[in-house]
Design an enzyme around this catalytic site. Structure first.
Site, PDB file in Angstrom:
ATOM      1  N   CYS A 151      42.120  57.071  51.876  1.00 42.91           N
ATOM      2  CA  CYS A 151      40.689  57.009  51.548  1.00 42.91           C
ATOM      3  C   CYS A 151      40.394  57.828  50.288  1.00 42.91           C
ATOM      4  CB  CYS A 151      39.878  57.524  52.742  1.00 42.91           C
ATOM      5  SG  CYS A 151      38.139  57.835  52.391  1.00 42.91           S
ATOM      6  N   CYS A 209      37.438  60.214  50.499  1.00 43.63           N
ATOM      7  CA  CYS A 209      37.815  61.393  51.291  1.00 43.63           C
ATOM      8  C   CYS A 209      38.438  62.458  50.393  1.00 43.63           C
ATOM      9  CB  CYS A 209      38.803  61.016  52.392  1.00 43.63           C
ATOM     10  SG  CYS A 209      38.169  59.866  53.625  1.00 43.63           S
TER      11      CYS A 209
END
Length: 289
Positions: A37, A40
Site C-alpha cells: 500500500c 500507507c
C-alpha cells in the site's frame, strides 16, 4: 520495523495487551496497513513523527492486514490505510487515507487528555447546580489558555447557549476546525443555536393558538407558533406538528419552504438518535408527496 518507543507491531495475540489494556490509560492509534500500500508508506512517517513528538500522550499500534486478516475483518477495515483511535478498549474515531500531518494532528488533539478537560468537567458540574454564568466564565478563561482544543470550544458554546447567549455560542463555534464542525455533536449544537437565534421571545403562544383557531390557513401564525412552542419544555412535537401542517396547507408557497427548512433544523438539533426524528421524517415525506 521501528525503534520508536511509542510504536508497537500488534498481532492477534498481543492486541488485548497492546491496544485494549493500554487504551484505558492513553489513546491508542491503530494503523491498519499493508506492505503493498503506497498511501500507507506515505502516512507511516507522519504517524511515527507525531508519536515521538507527543512522547507517550498517545501510543501507536501497527497491524499488517495481510498477516492479521481476522483483526482487519473484526474492525471492518475495507480500505488502506485505515487508522482507528481506541479509548478504553473501544474505537472512538477513525480516518482513512494518507492525510496531511495537520489533519492527523487534529484527530490526535481530540483525544489526548489536557488540563482543559478538567475545566470542562467542572463547568458541567457548575451548570448542573444552576450556576451557568460561572461555567461560561470558567470555560472562557480555559479557552484563552488552550484556544486550539476543539472539545473545550464546543463545551463553551454549549454553556453559552444554556446562558441564553446564542450569538456568543455561534461566534465560539466559528473558530472550530473543519473536521470538528462535521462531527454529529457539533452539528446538533449548531442547529440548536440557529433555532435559538431565530426565536421570537415576545411570542404569545396562547394568542397565536386563538388566531389559528379562527383562521386555520394563517400559515405565518403557525410558523410563529411552532417557533414559540419549540423553546417550551415538552412542546417539541407540537412545534413539529404545526410545521407539518404548514407544509400540507401551503404547497408551493414560501411559508411551506420556510416550514420545511425549520423542520430540518429541528431534526438536526435533536440528532439522528432521537426517535422523534425518524417518525417525523416519515411524516414529512408523506406531507411532501
Amino acid at each position: 520495523m521501528s525503534d520508536n518507543p511509542f510504536v508497537t507491531v500488534v498481532t492477534q495475540e498481543s492486541f488485548a495487551t497492546e491496544v485494549t489494556q493500554r487504551s484505558a490509560v492513553v489513546p491508542v492509534l491503530v494503523d491498519f496497513w499493508a506492505t503493498w500500500c503506497e498511501p500507507c508508506k506515505m502516512l507511516a512517517p507522519v504517524l511515527e513523527k507525531l508519536a515521538l513528538e507527543y512522547a507517550g500522550k498517545f501510543l501507536m499500534a501497527k497491524i499488517d492486514t495481510d498477516v492479521e486478516r481476522d483483526l482487519a475483518a473484526q474492525y471492518a477495515v475495507r480500505s488502506l490505510p485505515t487508522v482507528k483511535v481506541f479509548r478504553h478498549g473501544t474505537p472512538v474515531d477513525e480516518f482513512m487515507g494518507a492525510l496531511p500531518e495537520s489533519a492527523v494532528r487534529e484527530v490526535i488533539e481530540r483525544h489526548i487528555e489536557r488540563p482543559a478537560d478538567l475545566d470542562v468537567a467542572k463547568a458541567v458540574d457548575l451548570a448542573n447546580s444552576g450556576n451557568v454564568k460561572a461555567a461560561v466564565t470558567l470555560l472562557k478563561g480555559s479557552l484563552t489558555n488552550d484556544p486550539g482544543h476543539s472539545p473545550l470550544r464546543v463545551a463553551l458554546a454549549q454553556q453559552q447557549l444554556n446562558a441564553k447567549d446564542a450569538q456568543g455560542a455561534l461566534e465560539t463555534l466559528r473558530e472550530l476546525p473543519l473536521l470538528a464542525k462535521q462531527e454529529e455533536e457539533t452539528k446538533t449544537l449548531q442547529a440548536r443555536i440557529e433555532l435559538a437565534l431565530s426565536a421570537d421571545e415576545t411570542c404569545d403562544t396562547d394568542q397565536l393558538t386563538q388566531t389559528i383557531a379562527q383562521n386555520p390557513n394563517d400559515l405565518s401564525a403557525r410558523i410563529r407558533l411552532a417557533a414559540g412552542l419549540f423553546h417550551q419544555p415538552g412542546q417539541v412535537e407540537a412545534a413539529m406538528t404545526q410545521l407539518l401542517e404548514v407544509i400540507k396547507r401551503g404547497r408551493g408557497c414560501s411559508e411551506s419552504d420556510q416550514a420545511r427548512q425549520t423542520l430540518l433544523q429541528i431534526f438536526a438539533s435533536l440528532g439522528n438518535q432521537d426517535d422523534r426524528v425518524g417518525r417525523y421524517r416519515r411524516l414529512l415525506a408523506q406531507a411532501l408527496n
